[in-house]
Design a protein around this motif. Structure first.
Motif, mmCIF file in Angstrom:
data_model
loop_
_atom_site.group_PDB
_atom_site.id
_atom_site.type_symbol
_atom_site.label_atom_id
_atom_site.label_comp_id
_atom_site.label_asym_id
_atom_site.label_seq_id
_atom_site.Cartn_x
_atom_site.Cartn_y
_atom_site.Cartn_z
ATOM 1 N N ASN A 1 36.656 74.482 20.924
ATOM 2 C CA ASN A 1 36.360 73.055 20.749
ATOM 3 C C ASN A 1 34.871 72.825 20.979
ATOM 4 O O ASN A 1 34.323 73.213 22.018
ATOM 5 C CB ASN A 1 37.191 72.238 21.737
ATOM 6 C CG ASN A 1 36.857 70.757 21.721
ATOM 7 O OD1 ASN A 1 36.059 70.299 22.529
ATOM 8 N ND2 ASN A 1 37.468 70.008 20.825
ATOM 9 N N SER A 2 34.207 72.190 20.041
ATOM 10 C CA SER A 2 32.748 72.062 20.112
ATOM 11 C C SER A 2 32.270 71.280 21.332
ATOM 12 O O SER A 2 31.260 71.623 21.946
ATOM 13 C CB SER A 2 32.220 71.416 18.830
ATOM 14 O OG SER A 2 32.826 70.150 18.631
ATOM 15 N N ARG A 3 32.976 70.211 21.705
ATOM 16 C CA ARG A 3 32.537 69.415 22.863
ATOM 17 C C ARG A 3 32.713 70.214 24.156
ATOM 18 O O ARG A 3 31.843 70.200 25.033
ATOM 19 C CB ARG A 3 33.319 68.099 22.933
ATOM 20 C CG ARG A 3 32.841 67.149 24.030
ATOM 21 C CD ARG A 3 31.411 66.679 23.769
ATOM 22 N NE ARG A 3 30.916 65.853 24.849
ATOM 23 C CZ ARG A 3 31.099 64.532 24.952
ATOM 24 N NH1 ARG A 3 31.787 63.895 24.007
ATOM 25 N NH2 ARG A 3 30.584 63.847 25.951
ATOM 26 N N ALA A 4 33.846 70.899 24.291
ATOM 27 C CA ALA A 4 34.068 71.719 25.474
ATOM 28 C C ALA A 4 33.031 72.837 25.548
ATOM 29 O O ALA A 4 32.543 73.180 26.632
ATOM 30 C CB ALA A 4 35.477 72.302 25.450
ATOM 31 N N ALA B 1 41.981 66.328 30.298
ATOM 32 C CA ALA B 1 43.365 66.391 29.827
ATOM 33 C C ALA B 1 44.145 65.127 30.168
ATOM 34 O O ALA B 1 44.998 64.680 29.399
ATOM 35 C CB ALA B 1 44.061 67.618 30.421
ATOM 36 N N GLY B 2 43.866 64.537 31.331
ATOM 37 C CA GLY B 2 44.576 63.337 31.737
ATOM 38 C C GLY B 2 44.349 62.167 30.800
ATOM 39 O O GLY B 2 45.228 61.318 30.613
ATOM 40 N N THR B 3 43.173 62.110 30.205
ATOM 41 C CA THR B 3 42.873 61.073 29.213
ATOM 42 C C THR B 3 43.429 61.452 27.849
ATOM 43 O O THR B 3 43.988 60.619 27.127
ATOM 44 C CB THR B 3 41.352 60.856 29.118
ATOM 45 O OG1 THR B 3 40.847 60.453 30.403
ATOM 46 C CG2 THR B 3 41.015 59.780 28.086
ATOM 47 N N GLU C 1 39.779 66.465 19.617
ATOM 48 C CA GLU C 1 39.941 67.229 18.381
ATOM 49 C C GLU C 1 40.843 68.441 18.594
ATOM 50 O O GLU C 1 41.465 68.935 17.642
ATOM 51 C CB GLU C 1 38.580 67.698 17.877
ATOM 52 C CG GLU C 1 37.739 66.594 17.277
ATOM 53 C CD GLU C 1 36.372 67.105 16.853
ATOM 54 O OE1 GLU C 1 36.164 67.289 15.640
ATOM 55 O OE2 GLU C 1 35.527 67.347 17.741
ATOM 56 N N ALA C 2 40.928 68.908 19.835
ATOM 57 C CA ALA C 2 41.797 70.051 20.136
ATOM 58 C C ALA C 2 43.265 69.692 19.923
ATOM 59 O O ALA C 2 44.074 70.554 19.564
ATOM 60 C CB ALA C 2 41.566 70.531 21.570
ATOM 61 N N ILE C 3 43.615 68.417 20.145
ATOM 62 C CA ILE C 3 44.990 67.986 19.872
ATOM 63 C C ILE C 3 45.253 68.020 18.373
ATOM 64 O O ILE C 3 46.308 68.473 17.912
ATOM 65 C CB ILE C 3 45.238 66.572 20.442
ATOM 66 C CG1 ILE C 3 45.165 66.597 21.971
ATOM 67 C CG2 ILE C 3 46.600 66.039 19.977
ATOM 68 C CD1 ILE C 3 45.430 65.257 22.628
ATOM 69 N N HIS D 1 34.281 63.279 16.115
ATOM 70 C CA HIS D 1 33.624 64.556 16.397
ATOM 71 C C HIS D 1 32.240 64.305 16.988
ATOM 72 O O HIS D 1 31.510 63.432 16.510
ATOM 73 C CB HIS D 1 33.478 65.362 15.100
ATOM 74 C CG HIS D 1 32.702 66.635 15.261
ATOM 75 N ND1 HIS D 1 33.252 67.776 15.802
ATOM 76 C CD2 HIS D 1 31.400 66.937 14.975
ATOM 77 C CE1 HIS D 1 32.336 68.732 15.828
ATOM 78 N NE2 HIS D 1 31.197 68.236 15.331
ATOM 79 N N PRO D 2 31.846 65.043 17.996
ATOM 80 C CA PRO D 2 32.602 66.073 18.715
ATOM 81 C C PRO D 2 33.312 65.469 19.942
ATOM 82 O O PRO D 2 32.686 64.822 20.773
ATOM 83 C CB PRO D 2 31.509 67.050 19.160
ATOM 84 C CG PRO D 2 30.308 66.176 19.392
ATOM 85 C CD PRO D 2 30.417 65.035 18.397
ATOM 86 N N THR D 3 34.598 65.668 20.045
ATOM 87 C CA THR D 3 35.370 65.202 21.196
ATOM 88 C C THR D 3 36.379 66.266 21.610
ATOM 89 O O THR D 3 36.785 67.098 20.806
ATOM 90 C CB THR D 3 36.152 63.908 20.881
ATOM 91 O OG1 THR D 3 37.087 64.171 19.832
ATOM 92 C CG2 THR D 3 35.234 62.769 20.481
#
Length: 467
Positions: free
Chosen positions: A385-388, A419-421, A451-453, A446-448
């Motif tokens: 994931n780009s943000r992570a 993850a909680g959000t 996006e992984a979800i 993007h990037p957030t």
């Protein structure tokens, strides 16, 4: 106006997240309402000694650890932090005071009478609160839960050697060695606080993985992450005894399935093996209301108990012991009392572990889903994931579980810094019966991290882009 035969339309026993929300909603609906609370402040365990103060310490300790190195150093920020534990405790207490006073303000705003004292049933419509006797057409039991004791281990928060979750929030100094008994949410959160601040932390868990009840992949990954962070994990072990001498505790620990015992010395022992419903002292026998084998009060889907006019919500009834679950039930029970339709979908109750990274889930685990039929599963690593990646937060993943035939989402599990959000999106999607394709074709900014979800949902049908 209250029924002329009673002092109040509604009396809520307990002012925690379920109780105070039920009282406010009942008052909003025009019902004359009172709330009985034995604490000196409103908000229950959550606001006073649970969710809120623990998150204040978690947040502060995250800053301390970040300043000590790790991601900040990797981003070119080098500092040498100095811990002021008294100030850290002060900001925690300030957060608690502000929020509990906020609930008191809401009571005044909504004209709710706060009855201070322990409540005991005299009959189904009569409750003694302290020295006062109050009658109500409807009584809502929202007394919450308390720490489950561990045989042979005596908690004494005042001494600060063997403590429960309340005592672990008030430690006057960082222990050199801390043993956490129980690898669940509370133990891992508070263990994380003191590890970040300098304690050597050992977690003793009876089962073979941390976080009972969560998805299997999440439990395995969590174990790897906490080990990497420096926690020692003694899985498949149990504590059979504890002796305290001065400011030291000596624990006897042995394998869960039997084997040779060993001893562990610690400056602080945190007992966190779960919580039990608060029903003792309520006088339930006076109204003929029995609890089940777990000490819980059974209700129907409208939160009515077996006694007419008596309702129950939150930790005292079956279901996860979570503040947000109790809040939703508080709204629903008030609306049902008022003649409206209050509903809580207990199949879509998210849960969050506020460690670093956070761990969250909603719906069925993969194991549970497979027990009900054929499923499709999509996973996406936060490393991709780009943000992570730019935030130096590589740990974790998102996992989407869907029905193999209908594609309807059955569960979502994730480990990520936020993850909680993130889990709120999954819960809302499931509430409206979304398919994995619905999530996959929803445009995400993007990037957030979120996006992984989307990518995990795309992976359900084998079409993720970035892996």
């Amino acid at each position: 106006m209250a029924d002329q035969n009673y002092d109040y339309d509604v009396l809520v026993i307990g002012a925690g997240p379920g109780g105070y929300v039920a009282a406010i909603r009942a008052a909003q609906l025009g019902l004359k309402t009172a709330c009985a609370e034995s604490r000196e402040t409103l908000g229950g365990t959550c606001l006073n000694v649970g969710c809120i103060p623990s998150k204040a310490m978690l947040h502060a300790s995250e800053y301390f650890e970040a300043a000590s190195g790790g991601a900040m150093k990797a981003m070119g920020i080098e500092v040498s932090p100095k811990l002021n534990l008294d100030t850290m405790h002060a900001q925690r207490r300030d957060a608690v005071e502000g929020l509990t006073k906020g609930v008191a303000f809401l009571f005044k705003k909504n004209k709710i009478d706060w009855k201070s004292g322990h409540a005991t049933f005299q009959d189904a419509h009569t409750v003694k609160v302290g020295d006062e006797t109050v009658t109500a057409k409807n009584v809502v039991i929202a007394t919450g839960s308390s720490v489950t004791p561990l045989p042979n281990v005596e908690v004494d928060n005042a001494k600060g050697v063997v403590v429960d979750s309340t005592g672990a929030l008030e430690l006057p100094k960082v222990p050199k060695k801390m043993v956490v008994i129980g690898g669940g949410v509370i133990g891992l959160e508070l263990g994380s606080v003191w590890r970040r601040l300098g304690a050597e932390v050992t977690v003793v868990e009876f089962l073979d993985q941390l976080l009972p009840g969560m998805d299997g992949d999440v439990r395995k990954e969590a174990g790897k992450i906490f080990k990497k962070q420096g926690m020692e994990l003694k899985l498949s072990h149990k504590v059979t005894g504890c002796t305290v001498k001065g400011k030291k505790a000596t624990l006897t620990v042995e394998p869960s399935q039997g084997g040779e015992a060993e001893t562990i010395e610690a400056d602080c022992v945190l007992v966190s093996i779960g919580r039990k419903p608060n029903t003792e002292g309520l006088g339930l026998d006076a109204i003929g209301l029995e609890t089940n084998e777990r000490g819980q009060i059974e209700t129907d889907h409208e939160f009515r108990t077996a006694v007419d006019g008596v309702w129950a919500i939150g930790d005292v009834i079956p279901g996860p012991m979570l503040a947000h679950k109790a809040e939703d039930e508080g709204i629903a029970v008030a609306e049902n009392i008022a003649g409206q339709t209050g509903i809580v979908n207990h199949d879509v109750i998210p849960s969050v572990v506020y460690t670093w990274p956070e761990i969250a889930g909603v719906g069925l685990t993969e194991e549970q889903a497979k027990g009900k039929g054929k499923v499709k599963v999509g996973k996406f690593p936060m490393l991709a994931n780009s943000r992570a990646k730019t935030n130096h937060e590589p740990d974790g993943f998102v996992k989407v579980i869907a029905d193999a035939e209908t594609d309807r989402v059955l569960g979502v599990w994730c480990i990520a810094s936020v993850a909680g959000t993130m889990i709120a999106q999954a819960a809302q999607a499931m509430e409206f019966g979304a398919t994995s394709e619905d999530i996959a074709y929803t445009c995400h900014a993007h990037p957030t991290h979120s996006e992984a979800i989307k990518e995990a949902a795309m992976a359900v049908t084998s079409k993720p882009i970035h892996i």
